[in-house]
Motif scaffolding. Structure first.
Motif, PDB file in Angstrom:
ATOM      1  N   THR A   1      -2.037  21.069  67.053  1.00 63.61           N
ATOM      2  CA  THR A   1      -2.485  21.955  68.128  1.00 63.61           C
ATOM      3  C   THR A   1      -1.615  23.197  68.204  1.00 63.61           C
TER       4      THR A   1
ATOM      5  N   GLN B   1      -9.877  11.715  73.633  1.00 64.11           N
ATOM      6  CA  GLN B   1      -8.412  11.777  73.609  1.00 64.11           C
ATOM      7  C   GLN B   1      -7.817  10.620  74.400  1.00 64.11           C
TER       8      GLN B   1
ATOM      9  N   MET C   1      -5.535   7.486  72.667  1.00 67.76           N
ATOM     10  CA  MET C   1      -4.164   7.255  73.102  1.00 67.76           C
ATOM     11  C   MET C   1      -4.007   5.866  73.697  1.00 67.76           C
TER      12      MET C   1
ATOM     13  N   ARG D   1       7.026  22.863  72.888  1.00 67.65           N
ATOM     14  CA  ARG D   1       5.738  22.281  72.516  1.00 67.65           C
ATOM     15  C   ARG D   1       5.048  21.638  73.716  1.00 67.65           C
TER      16      ARG D   1
ATOM     17  N   PRO E   1       2.417   9.864  76.539  1.00 65.95           N
ATOM     18  CA  PRO E   1       3.082  11.158  76.456  1.00 65.95           C
ATOM     19  C   PRO E   1       4.342  11.196  77.310  1.00 65.95           C
TER      20      PRO E   1
ATOM     21  N   ASP F   1       1.939  17.758  76.744  1.00 64.90           N
ATOM     22  CA  ASP F   1       2.591  17.890  75.442  1.00 64.90           C
ATOM     23  C   ASP F   1       1.604  18.334  74.372  1.00 64.90           C
ATOM     24  N   LEU F   2       2.100  19.079  73.378  1.00 62.42           N
ATOM     25  CA  LEU F   2       1.288  19.551  72.268  1.00 62.42           C
ATOM     26  C   LEU F   2       1.736  18.885  70.976  1.00 62.42           C
ATOM     27  N   ASP F   3       0.780  18.471  70.160  1.00 61.80           N
ATOM     28  CA  ASP F   3       1.150  17.944  68.853  1.00 61.80           C
ATOM     29  C   ASP F   3       1.247  19.096  67.855  1.00 61.80           C
ATOM     30  N   GLU F   4       1.708  18.778  66.666  1.00 64.11           N
ATOM     31  CA  GLU F   4       1.953  19.815  65.652  1.00 64.11           C
ATOM     32  C   GLU F   4       0.681  20.549  65.254  1.00 64.11           C
TER      33      GLU F   4
ATOM     34  N   ILE G   1       0.013   5.044  72.904  1.00 64.14           N
ATOM     35  CA  ILE G   1       0.907   6.201  73.013  1.00 64.14           C
ATOM     36  C   ILE G   1       0.962   6.648  74.466  1.00 64.14           C
TER      37      ILE G   1
ATOM     38  N   GLY H   1      -7.248  17.918  71.366  1.00 63.36           N
ATOM     39  CA  GLY H   1      -5.856  17.564  71.136  1.00 63.36           C
ATOM     40  C   GLY H   1      -5.042  17.367  72.393  1.00 63.36           C
ATOM     41  N   THR H   2      -5.554  17.837  73.548  1.00 68.11           N
ATOM     42  CA  THR H   2      -4.772  17.760  74.789  1.00 68.11           C
ATOM     43  C   THR H   2      -5.477  17.020  75.915  1.00 68.11           C
TER      44      THR H   2
END
Length: 204
Positions: free
Chosen positions: A80, A147, A151, A25, A158, A75-78, A156, A4-5
């Protein structure tokens, strides 16, 4: 967490709760766990540890693996964030069971007694979990590549520009499934001249 990161293995193992900001987050990557082989075999003293007096054989804490060696914000998503909160509850239960014997290093991912995980052991455990789930065997580091590829494909970027994953276009798109659009390696409005090599791309 790595999926996720995009963290490196040593960075994930070296992450501390003090560097996790649930309100914003984000996490701040300040250190990594570095594996030092041969120290036990050669009967060398444990590597000094900034969090305990005993030190560790074959492991040490060091700066992140970046050209500048500087801290960076990720940044962290929901999903994670949720996984980290659930993991923290399990870790708190382990800390209570070990009581005073718990060697608290403040690490997000640690052994049951609080000591740091050996990076190679994490890789072996990941392989075992992949096999147990009946999935195609991949390397732990491939999660970082995945990842980056996802992205790139979704365009996307970040918010934290200090998080850098530098990959050539061939590396970033080589492991993507056919259903995922492959990103263009050329900047908008520019064409590559015949014989010109493909340039590397720095994403986010």
């Amino acid at each position: 967490m790595i999926a996720g990161t995009g963290l490196r293995r040593g960075e994930a193992v070296g992450l501390r709760w003090d560097d996790v900001d649930f309100a914003r987050r984000v996490i701040v990557v300040r250190q990594q766990v570095v594996q030092e082989s041969g120290r036990k075999k050669n009967k060398q003293a444990p590597v000094p540890c900034p969090y305990c007096a005993a030190g560790h054989l074959g492991m040490s804490f060091g700066k992140p693996k970046t050209k500048s060696g500087e801290d960076r914000v990720v940044d962290l998503d929901e999903a994670t964030v949720g996984a980290l909160l659930a993991h923290r509850m399990r870790q708190d239960a382990e800390r209570e069971q070990w009581d005073e014997a718990y060697a608290d290093h403040g690490l997000v991912f640690a052994r049951e007694d609080g000591n740091p995980l050996r990076p190679d052991d994490v890789t072996k455990l990941f392989g075992a979990l992949v096999d147990a789930a009946g999935l195609r065997r991949i390397r732990l580091h491939d999660l970082r590549h995945g990842q980056a590829s996802l992205m790139l494909a979704s365009a996307i970027r970040p918010l934290r520009s200090r998080w850098t994953l530098t990959r050539t276009c061939s590396e970033a798109s080589g492991g993507m499934p056919p259903s995922v659009p492959r990103p263009s390696c050329r900047a908008p409005g520019r064409r590559r001249r015949p014989g010109q090599q493909r340039a590397s791309v720095t994403t986010w």
